[in-house]
Every structure is written in C-alpha cells, then in structure tokens.
Design a protein around this motif. Structure first.
Motif: not given
Length: 747
Positions: A17-18, A78-81, A116-118, A177-180
């Motif tokens: 969603g970002l 990259p986010s997994t690393f 923060l990655y959501r 996260w869900r509320l956002t």
C-alpha cells in the motif's frame, strides 16, 4: 467457521500500500539504521575492553545485508535482508553482553522499526529468525544467550517465551498497522469522491481550463479548453504551452507563462492572441493560480481562460459611441472636450475655436420633418469636413450646433470661419432638391489646456452675438460680449421670476398714443410691456425682450400683453379707437397662437376684433414661410388687423408689402427723424404713402420727436403719427387721464 476466518482475515493487514517514493524513503532510513548498528556494536565492544569474536561474527554477517539492501531492486528482497540484518545485530548485541536480560530489549525495538515496511515478508522474517536465534543459540551457546540457569537448561522453552513476547509486541504493531490501513482506505475513498467531483467540475464546465506543470507541460485539459483551441482529446506526450495554437499579438511584456510561474499570488491578465486554427484575433482573460507544496515549491499552475473578444468589441463600440456623434460621424461633445484639452496642452501655440449654429434650422425641421433635418445635418457635416483644415477637430455638439478647433493664429481662424460661411452659402443637396443655409459663427482663441472649457463658452458667446446681429456672419469674442451675456442671464432670470409671480404687478403694460397727423387727437395706442424689478425699478423692453426671444419666454409674455391690451380696450371702449400689440416671429411660429388669440377675443365679446392691431416685424422667415402666411390669413379671418412694424429696415420690404395681408404700415423712425430737412427722405416717404394708399393701407410714422417733422408728415398727407413729441409710453392710469383730456379738448 468460514465466516470467522473471513472476519479474522478482515482484521489482518493486507500489507503493502505504500507508494514507491514512500517505501524508498522508509527503506533508506532502515538501511541507514542497520549500518549504524555496525558502528554502535563497534563502539560498545570498544567500551567493554575489546572487540571479541561475537562482534566480529556479527559485523561480518551484517555488512552483506547492508550491501544487499542498498543494491538489490525493491521491494521484498532488500527489505528481507534488512530484517535479517536487524536480527543479526540484536543477536550479536545479546552475545556481546553474555546474554544480559536487558539486552534482549533490542529485539522489541526492532519490531516497530520493521513494521514501517508494512510488509509481511520482512516483518515475519524477523519474528521467525528471532525465535530461531533464541532456540538455536540458546542451545549451542547458552551462556551468551541467557544469563540465568533455567534458560540454559531449557533453551527451547525460553526461546518460545521470548518469541511469544516479541509476537505480542508485534501484535500491537499489527493492530496499529491495520487501523492505519483502514484510515487510509477511508481517506482514499474521500479523496476518490473529491477527485470524482473535481473531475466532473473540471471536465464538464464550459469554461476552458488547464493544469500546467512548472516546465510548461500540459498535465490536464478539459473538453472546453480543447474545443476552444481545436486540440485532440489525447495530447501528445510532452505537449507544452509553446505548442498551443495561440500566438500573442503585440506582446511587449515577454512570454506570459514565464510571468505566471514567477507570480506568488493568483493573477488575472487579459491579452490579445491570434488563434492558429482559424486565424481569428481574440482577447483572452486568463486567471492563473499556482499550487505549491509546504516548502513553497511550485507543483502546477491551474488556469482558466475566458474569451472576452465580444466584451472588448462591445467596449470599443461604446467608446466609439462616446467619441462619435451617431448622426454625422463627427466627434461627440465629450470627445471634442478631451481632444481640445490635449491639443492645448501639447503646444503653447494659439488654438482657434469656431462655434457654429445653423440659422433658422427649426424651420427646416418644422416645415420638412425631422428626417429631412437629419439629412441636412449629415450633408452639412460632410461639407464642413471638406472646408476645414485636415488636422482640425470637428464636432457636432448637438442639434444644429457644430464646433471646430484648429491650431492657428486668429487671422487664420478668421479665414477658416469665412471658408465655412462661404461653403454653407452654397446649396446643400437633399432628397427632392436642395436647401440653402446660413450660419452664425463665433470665434475665440485659447492658449493652454486650462482654457479648454472657457474658450468654447467664449466662442458660443460670440456666436450668439453673430446671431443677434442678423446671422450668417462671424463674430470674434471680446470681453464686452461676456458682459452682454451676463446681462442676458440677469434679464432672463428677472423675466422668469416676473412670469412666475403676479404678472399684473411684475409686468405692467403701458400705452403710447398714436395720434392723427392732421389734428393731433388720439386715434389709438401701442401696448408696450415693462418689467418691474424686486427693487421697484421699471425696465424698458430693451432690457429683457432679447432674452425673451432667445429663450422662448416671449410666448407667455406675449400672451400676457395681449390679454392686458384687450382688457384695457374694453375699459376705453368709447375713448380709444384701437390698440396695437407687438407680436414676435417666435410667437407667430407657435401652432397654438391663432387658437390662443381666438380664445382671448372670445373672452372679450364686446370688442370689435378690428380694434386690435397686431404689429409684426419683417424677417426672412416671415417672407418665405408658407405656414406663417397661412397663420396670418387665419388672423385676418378673425377680423384682427395686421400692421407691418419698422417698415423699410427688413429683409425685402417691397416683397413684404406685397405678400403680407396687412392693413397698416408703420414707417421706421430712421425715415422720420430729420425728414423736414432731408429731401431724399421726403421722397421716400411720399413714395411709401402713395404705395400704401394704392393698397388701401393706413400709414403710421414712428419716432416723431420734432415739430418740423410733424409738419412735413402732415404736408405729405400721412394719416397717423407716434412719438415722444406727443407722449412717452404711460402707465394705464396716466394714459387714462391723457385720453380724457384729449376727449374734452376734442369736444
């Protein structure tokens, strides 16, 4: 069961969603923090007394994760690393503290950071790897994973406990996260609705609109804009304002778009363009608003355009109407006044202003109709344009009044005036024939813009002086004329006040006897009006008759004199033969004069109409006007007699004598004064007396002031005489006494 799972899935964040730029910003932050962990672990190890094996292993494993996070394509790999790197950093920190319980808090700090990655992939990777770290390393190197005996004995149990604790911490991040996501969904729905409304308003409005990037690229246009400029529905990529089929005309202010980019506030500009699709010249009113971000950087320019060509053309037409006389096409009064002030302000050289009024133009309107009058005025305007210098200002002020301004000394101004008079003396062609005109022209000279208004007034004053002098001539303004005008205004004011008040008191009618040339006995009297001022002063007609003629007040004044004359004639029924009353051409020109006279006679039934004599003065208008001749015949039909006043000084006396159905001829005083010693005058008088007798007319000689002149008139067999030798005009009471004395003397 299925419904419950659906409800649970509904509460689980979808992830993602970002926007790309938002994800990239968060990834840079977390990658930087991961690299900072290497620095932090190094500093911590140094403070503990040395960098050991735990530090070395941790740094060796973290650095590849940092590199992979920096170079691998987005998003999940990259986010997994990054998640793996944070797990290694937290585990290394625990190992370097020999399993200190407080060091495990690092895992709880990493949980919200990776949220923060959501994205479930890095987030789940961290949760799983954290649990495995506690279990595997708790079993293999328990002294560097836990700092209490129970965890060392049962590492998997404590690994599970730590995993559950981390999971619980993560649960609140998941809820947030869900509320956002829910809030963002509602915000997106609202935004979509607003955008839909904006799209409808933008696309369907009939006003041409466009959104333009700061570099000039058209981001969006509505159908009205495209139709207005003949653009396709889909514009080519990179289409800019410079590609528009709209080219500025006489644009001295530089490119318009560059100006709009520099403006911080909304702006409205009107420019003239040539439209490329059809070559039309159009006026465009452009409303521009720049949209800027929070830092003041211009993001786009919103413009809407309005074709104001018709408005500008209408304004131009109105300006032409204001500046142009609609009948003749000459300058209007307002335009002349403006241009005259400008002409006088340009140069100190003298400017001559000629004020022109057509003589007897009213007779053309009355006799031939206003359509013919308009035709004459147009023809007159064309002739004036031909005879005045090309650089002159020429205007029609209204009615039959024209004005000319020319930069020239007074001698040249006189020559222009003479040329105008000569041009107007030539017949003007009109439908069905031609017409001859005369004009009275006044000339005044000005120096400087401050005299613009006064010079027109001065020329007007001189024109009236020319008209009073007989018309069709030019008079140059003098200060004495201004005095005359002031006197005229005072006379007009006094006369109006007198007519509005008690006329018997304010406008007394006096009488001067007309006597037999043979016996000197009173035959009749001339009624002469006087004006009594508020101060009680009695003014002779010379002080106010001119103003009465020019303003039309002579009509009610003449009615008053006629009524007073008939009243006194009734009173002196036995003593006085007749009363003569002066009637001006202005009175005779009124269509209601004969009905008025009929009504006055009807109110005096005992009076023989023949005892009323109307004295008329010879003018060119009376000689040539068919309507006035018919009016005179109607007066004669009432039984009223007509006298020709001031005979011998008018337009064409013999024609006048032949054409007017007159009963009495009144010789002007210029022929009478000095008659006894002037053989030429005596011959003229004899001839007029012979002609009058042959036409069955009575002759009255005016202005008799000398006994010798009376004797000469009596010898010439003149029937009646009038003058100061016998009596001045007298108030009714004194004239009554004179009448009675004359009656006794006659008896």
């Amino acid at each position: 069961m299925g419904i419950g799972l659906t409800a649970v899935r509904g509460w689980i964040p979808a992830g993602g969603g970002l926007r790309d730029e938002d994800w990239a910003g968060r990834h840079r932050l977390l990658t930087t923090l991961l690299a900072g962990c290497v620095v932090a672990l190094t500093a911590f190890g140094a403070l503990q007394g040395g960098l050991g094996r735990s530090w070395l292993v941790s740094v060796i494993l973290i650095l590849p994760c940092v590199v992979a996070a920096a170079v691998l394509p987005p998003r999940r790999l990259p986010s997994t690393f990054v998640a793996l790197g944070f797990t290694i950093a937290c585990g290394g920190f625990v190992a370097m503290t020999h399993g200190l319980t407080e060091s495990h808090f690092a895992f709880f700090v990493a949980v919200p950071a990776l949220a923060l990655y959501r994205d479930w992939t890095p987030f789940g990777m961290f949760l799983v790897s954290t649990t495995l770290h506690h279990a595997v390393f708790g079993t293999l190197v328990s002294d560097r994973t836990y700092d209490h005996h129970s965890a060392m004995v049962h590492p998997w149990l404590w690994a599970l406990l730590h995993g559950v604790a981390v999971l619980l911490a993560a649960a609140f991040q998941v809820i947030a996260w869900r509320l956002t996501e829910a809030e963002e969904s509602r915000a997106q729905d609202n935004l979509d609705a607003s955008q839909a409304q904006l799209s409808v308003a933008f696309d369907e409005t009939p006003v041409p609109m466009a959104m333009i990037a700061p570099d000039g690229v058209l981001l969006r246009t509505n159908s009205a804009y495209r139709n207005w400029l003949g653009l396709p529905d889909e514009l080519p990529a990179g289409y800019t304002v410079r590609d528009l089929p709209l080219k500025p005309v006489d644009d001295n202010g530089g490119p318009l778009f560059d100006d709009l980019v520099q403006r911080a506030d909304p702006v409205t500009l009107t420019r003239r363009y040539r439209r490329g699709t059809d070559g039309a010249l159009i006026w465009v009113e452009i409303h521009s608003t720049g949209l800027r971000d929070r830092w003041g950087k211009l993001r786009l320019i919103f413009v809407h355009c309005r074709d104001v060509t018709r408005d500008r053309e209408h304004e131009a037409a109105l300006r032409r109407q204001v500046r142009q006389d609609p009948l003749t096409g000459l300058l209007s009064r307002q335009a002349f006044e403006q241009d005259l002030a400008a002409l006088l302000g340009e140069d100190p050289a003298p400017v001559c202003v000629l004020f022109l009024d057509v003589d007897r133009f009213k007779s053309i309107n009355d006799g031939s109709g206003h359509a013919t009058g308009d035709t004459v005025l147009r023809a007159l305007a064309a002739r004036l344009q031909q005879c005045v210098p090309p650089e002159s200002l020429l205007a029609r002020l209204g009615g039959d009044e024209f004005v000319v301004a020319v930069r020239a000394p007074i001698a040249d101004g006189v020559r222009v005036g003479a040329a105008v008079l000569a041009a107007l003396a030539e017949p003007l062609p009109v439908p069905g024939g031609s017409v001859r005109l005369g004009a009275s022209v006044g000339l005044a000279v000005a120096h400087g813009a401050d005299q613009a208004a006064q010079v027109v007034l001065d020329a007007d004053t001189a024109m009236y002086a020319a008209k009073r002098a007989g018309g069709h001539r030019l008079k140059i303004f003098s200060d004495q004329m201004r005095v005359t005008v002031q006197q005229h205004l005072v006379a007009e004011s006094r006369l109006r006040a007198a007519l509005d008040g008690d006329r018997e008191t304010n406008l007394p009618v006096w009488f001067q006897p007309i006597v037999s040339a043979t016996t000197g006995h009173i035959l009749g009297a001339e009624a002469l009006v006087r004006l009594r001022t508020p101060e009680g002063e009695i003014l002779a007609p010379g002080h106010f008759i001119g103003a009465a003629e020019e303003t039309g007040l002579v009509v009610p004044l003449g009615e008053h004199v006629l009524a007073a004359a008939l009243r006194h004639l009734t009173r002196w029924d036995r003593e006085l033969g007749y009363v003569s009353v002066n009637v001006s051409p202005r009175q005779l020109a009124e269509t209601g004069f004969v009905p008025l006279l009929t009504g006055l006679l009807a109110r005096a039934p005992g009076i023989d109409p023949a005892r009323l004599v109307l004295e008329i003065t010879e003018t060119a208008q009376l000689v040539t006007s068919t309507d006035l001749h018919e009016r005179l015949r109607a007066i004669k039909a009432l039984g009223v007699r007509i006298a020709l006043d001031d005979f011998g000084t008018g337009y064409s006396s013999l024609t006048w004598l032949q054409s007017v159905p007159a009963d009495v001829v009144k010789l002007d005083r210029t022929f009478v004064a000095g008659l006894a010693t002037d053989a030429r005058k005596a011959s003229i008088i004899s001839a007029v007396l012979w002609l009058a007798r042959s036409l069955n007319m009575t002759v009255v000689a005016e202005g008799v002031e000398e006994q010798d002149d009376w004797n000469a008139l009596r010898a010439a067999d003149c029937q009646a005489i009038q003058g100061y030798l016998f009596s001045r005009p007298l108030p009714p009471a004194e004239f009554d006494a004179l009448l009675r004395g004359d009656a006794r003397q006659a008896a």
